[in-house]
Design a protein around this motif. Structure first.
Motif, mmCIF file in Angstrom:
data_model
loop_
_atom_site.group_PDB
_atom_site.id
_atom_site.type_symbol
_atom_site.label_atom_id
_atom_site.label_comp_id
_atom_site.label_asym_id
_atom_site.label_seq_id
_atom_site.Cartn_x
_atom_site.Cartn_y
_atom_site.Cartn_z
ATOM 1 N N ALA A 1 -10.359 77.489 3.268
ATOM 2 C CA ALA A 1 -11.358 76.427 3.456
ATOM 3 C C ALA A 1 -10.794 75.094 2.964
ATOM 4 O O ALA A 1 -10.067 75.043 1.974
ATOM 5 C CB ALA A 1 -12.638 76.775 2.700
ATOM 6 N N GLY A 2 -11.122 74.026 3.669
ATOM 7 C CA GLY A 2 -10.761 72.681 3.237
ATOM 8 C C GLY A 2 -9.326 72.291 3.497
ATOM 9 O O GLY A 2 -8.856 71.296 2.952
ATOM 10 N N ILE A 3 -8.607 73.038 4.333
ATOM 11 C CA ILE A 3 -7.204 72.738 4.621
ATOM 12 C C ILE A 3 -7.054 72.395 6.101
ATOM 13 O O ILE A 3 -7.476 73.154 6.968
ATOM 14 C CB ILE A 3 -6.296 73.948 4.283
ATOM 15 C CG1 ILE A 3 -6.418 74.345 2.826
ATOM 16 C CG2 ILE A 3 -4.850 73.666 4.650
ATOM 17 C CD1 ILE A 3 -5.902 73.324 1.856
ATOM 18 N N ARG A 4 -6.439 71.256 6.374
ATOM 19 C CA ARG A 4 -6.135 70.838 7.745
ATOM 20 C C ARG A 4 -4.708 70.341 7.791
ATOM 21 O O ARG A 4 -4.332 69.565 6.931
ATOM 22 C CB ARG A 4 -7.081 69.727 8.216
ATOM 23 C CG ARG A 4 -8.516 70.170 8.311
ATOM 24 C CD ARG A 4 -8.729 71.082 9.511
ATOM 25 N NE ARG A 4 -10.073 71.627 9.523
ATOM 26 C CZ ARG A 4 -10.395 72.865 9.181
ATOM 27 N NH1 ARG A 4 -9.482 73.698 8.780
ATOM 28 N NH2 ARG A 4 -11.626 73.288 9.245
ATOM 29 N N PRO B 1 -0.354 77.620 0.588
ATOM 30 C CA PRO B 1 -0.005 76.615 -0.420
ATOM 31 C C PRO B 1 0.630 77.256 -1.649
ATOM 32 O O PRO B 1 0.334 78.392 -1.988
ATOM 33 C CB PRO B 1 -1.355 75.996 -0.793
ATOM 34 C CG PRO B 1 -2.264 76.321 0.345
ATOM 35 C CD PRO B 1 -1.787 77.636 0.880
ATOM 36 N N PRO B 2 1.496 76.512 -2.338
ATOM 37 C CA PRO B 2 2.083 77.033 -3.577
ATOM 38 C C PRO B 2 1.015 77.204 -4.660
ATOM 39 O O PRO B 2 0.010 76.492 -4.672
ATOM 40 C CB PRO B 2 3.080 75.944 -3.996
ATOM 41 C CG PRO B 2 3.233 75.044 -2.827
ATOM 42 C CD PRO B 2 2.014 75.204 -1.992
ATOM 43 N N GLY C 1 -4.781 68.761 -4.163
ATOM 44 C CA GLY C 1 -3.377 68.741 -4.562
ATOM 45 C C GLY C 1 -2.458 69.119 -3.416
ATOM 46 O O GLY C 1 -1.362 68.565 -3.267
ATOM 47 N N TYR C 2 -2.919 70.059 -2.580
ATOM 48 C CA TYR C 2 -2.112 70.458 -1.433
ATOM 49 C C TYR C 2 -2.002 69.322 -0.419
ATOM 50 O O TYR C 2 -0.931 69.088 0.141
ATOM 51 C CB TYR C 2 -2.691 71.721 -0.797
ATOM 52 C CG TYR C 2 -1.811 72.301 0.281
ATOM 53 C CD1 TYR C 2 -0.477 72.619 0.027
ATOM 54 C CD2 TYR C 2 -2.293 72.529 1.555
ATOM 55 C CE1 TYR C 2 0.340 73.149 1.009
ATOM 56 C CE2 TYR C 2 -1.487 73.067 2.542
ATOM 57 C CZ TYR C 2 -0.178 73.365 2.267
ATOM 58 O OH TYR C 2 0.629 73.893 3.244
ATOM 59 N N ARG C 3 -3.092 68.593 -0.217
ATOM 60 C CA ARG C 3 -3.032 67.415 0.670
ATOM 61 C C ARG C 3 -2.016 66.402 0.151
ATOM 62 O O ARG C 3 -1.261 65.812 0.920
ATOM 63 C CB ARG C 3 -4.409 66.770 0.805
ATOM 64 C CG ARG C 3 -5.301 67.516 1.745
ATOM 65 C CD ARG C 3 -6.612 66.769 1.998
ATOM 66 N NE ARG C 3 -7.626 67.795 2.130
ATOM 67 C CZ ARG C 3 -8.761 67.841 1.482
ATOM 68 N NH1 ARG C 3 -9.116 66.874 0.675
ATOM 69 N NH2 ARG C 3 -9.602 68.827 1.659
ATOM 70 N N ASP C 4 -2.006 66.202 -1.168
ATOM 71 C CA ASP C 4 -1.022 65.288 -1.760
ATOM 72 C C ASP C 4 0.397 65.782 -1.510
ATOM 73 O O ASP C 4 1.302 64.988 -1.211
ATOM 74 C CB ASP C 4 -1.259 65.124 -3.260
ATOM 75 C CG ASP C 4 -2.505 64.320 -3.583
ATOM 76 O OD1 ASP C 4 -3.029 63.610 -2.688
ATOM 77 O OD2 ASP C 4 -2.961 64.404 -4.746
ATOM 78 N N LEU C 5 0.612 67.089 -1.656
ATOM 79 C CA LEU C 5 1.934 67.651 -1.400
ATOM 80 C C LEU C 5 2.342 67.445 0.057
ATOM 81 O O LEU C 5 3.472 67.024 0.333
ATOM 82 C CB LEU C 5 1.974 69.145 -1.748
ATOM 83 C CG LEU C 5 3.269 69.869 -1.349
ATOM 84 C CD1 LEU C 5 4.480 69.294 -2.086
ATOM 85 C CD2 LEU C 5 3.139 71.363 -1.574
ATOM 86 N N LEU C 6 1.440 67.721 0.991
ATOM 87 C CA LEU C 6 1.764 67.528 2.409
ATOM 88 C C LEU C 6 2.105 66.071 2.700
ATOM 89 O O LEU C 6 3.042 65.779 3.454
ATOM 90 C CB LEU C 6 0.609 67.999 3.290
ATOM 91 C CG LEU C 6 0.304 69.498 3.279
ATOM 92 C CD1 LEU C 6 -0.893 69.810 4.162
ATOM 93 C CD2 LEU C 6 1.519 70.310 3.701
ATOM 94 N N LEU D 1 6.515 65.629 -6.677
ATOM 95 C CA LEU D 1 5.895 66.757 -5.960
ATOM 96 C C LEU D 1 6.940 67.548 -5.185
ATOM 97 O O LEU D 1 6.922 68.777 -5.192
ATOM 98 C CB LEU D 1 4.803 66.264 -5.014
ATOM 99 C CG LEU D 1 3.448 65.986 -5.633
ATOM 100 C CD1 LEU D 1 2.511 65.301 -4.627
ATOM 101 C CD2 LEU D 1 2.810 67.257 -6.145
ATOM 102 N N ARG D 2 7.840 66.851 -4.511
ATOM 103 C CA ARG D 2 8.894 67.544 -3.758
ATOM 104 C C ARG D 2 9.810 68.326 -4.695
ATOM 105 O O ARG D 2 10.207 69.441 -4.397
ATOM 106 C CB ARG D 2 9.686 66.559 -2.905
ATOM 107 C CG ARG D 2 8.917 66.085 -1.682
ATOM 108 C CD ARG D 2 9.778 65.335 -0.670
ATOM 109 N NE ARG D 2 10.892 64.605 -1.222
ATOM 110 C CZ ARG D 2 10.846 63.347 -1.700
ATOM 111 N NH1 ARG D 2 9.709 62.698 -1.690
ATOM 112 N NH2 ARG D 2 11.921 62.760 -2.160
#
Length: 183
Positions: free
Chosen positions: A13-16, A129-130, A138-143, A157-158
């Protein structure tokens, strides 16, 4: 006696763009075994607490303290075929800090193929996601950091996730191998 096999679609949920999996699991699996399937299917490492929410009832690893915060029914005592059927929708939450919600739907219930081994991952999209990335935000920030190396904060992040993480990568065959080896 025939064995029922549940075809589940699992979506974060919440991932695009979406991160999702389609798996086949025996209906006789307990929710504890489904938890393990979900861990390996998405790529988690089972480092955090989790729970299932099915028809308003929460299941998981119960708190040994009767006055504890988590009022969970014991997932070891509940089989999929006892609480779910074709068309059932339910939720699995992993890591109460990052709060990863997984939407699940029972797409179909079929008879086991005697020549097939289960669980099986039929299909999916994108890498999970990790761990400890900070949930969907946080995953959006990583992407964003992976897409734009010049963005402020991108380098850390990278570096944290390493060069081997490809958010577009997913291999259903490799996931099936892991499921069968570890579940």
């Amino acid at each position: 006696m025939s064995r029922q096999i549940f075809q589940l679609k699992v979506s974060l949920a919440g991932i695009r763009p979406p991160v999702w999996r389609r798996v086949l699991v025996p209906g006789a699996y307990t929710l504890d075994r489904l938890h393990r399937v979900l861990q390996y299917a998405v790529g988690w490492r089972d480092c955090h607490l989790h729970s299932f929410d099915i028809d308003g009832v929460s299941y998981g690893d119960p708190d040994p303290d009767p006055d504890g915060e988590l009022a969970l029914r014991d997932e070891l005592e509940v089989r999929l075929d006892a609480v779910l059927g074709k068309g059932s929708r339910f939720r699995y939450t992993y890591d109460f800090g990052d709060w990863w919600e997984h939407d699940l739907v029972v797409e179909d219930v079929v008879l086991a193929d005697p020549d097939e081994r289960y669980p099986t991952c039929l299909d999916g999209g994108r890498a999970g996601p990790p761990e400890n990335i900070g949930g969907p935000l946080g995953y959006r920030d990583l992407l964003a950091a992976l897409a734009d190396p010049g963005r402020p904060g991108s380098a850390s992040l990278r570096d944290w996730v390493g060069d081997g993480f490809d958010p577009e990568s997913f291999d259903a065959g490799r996931t099936t191998t892991l499921l069968r080896r570890l579940c």
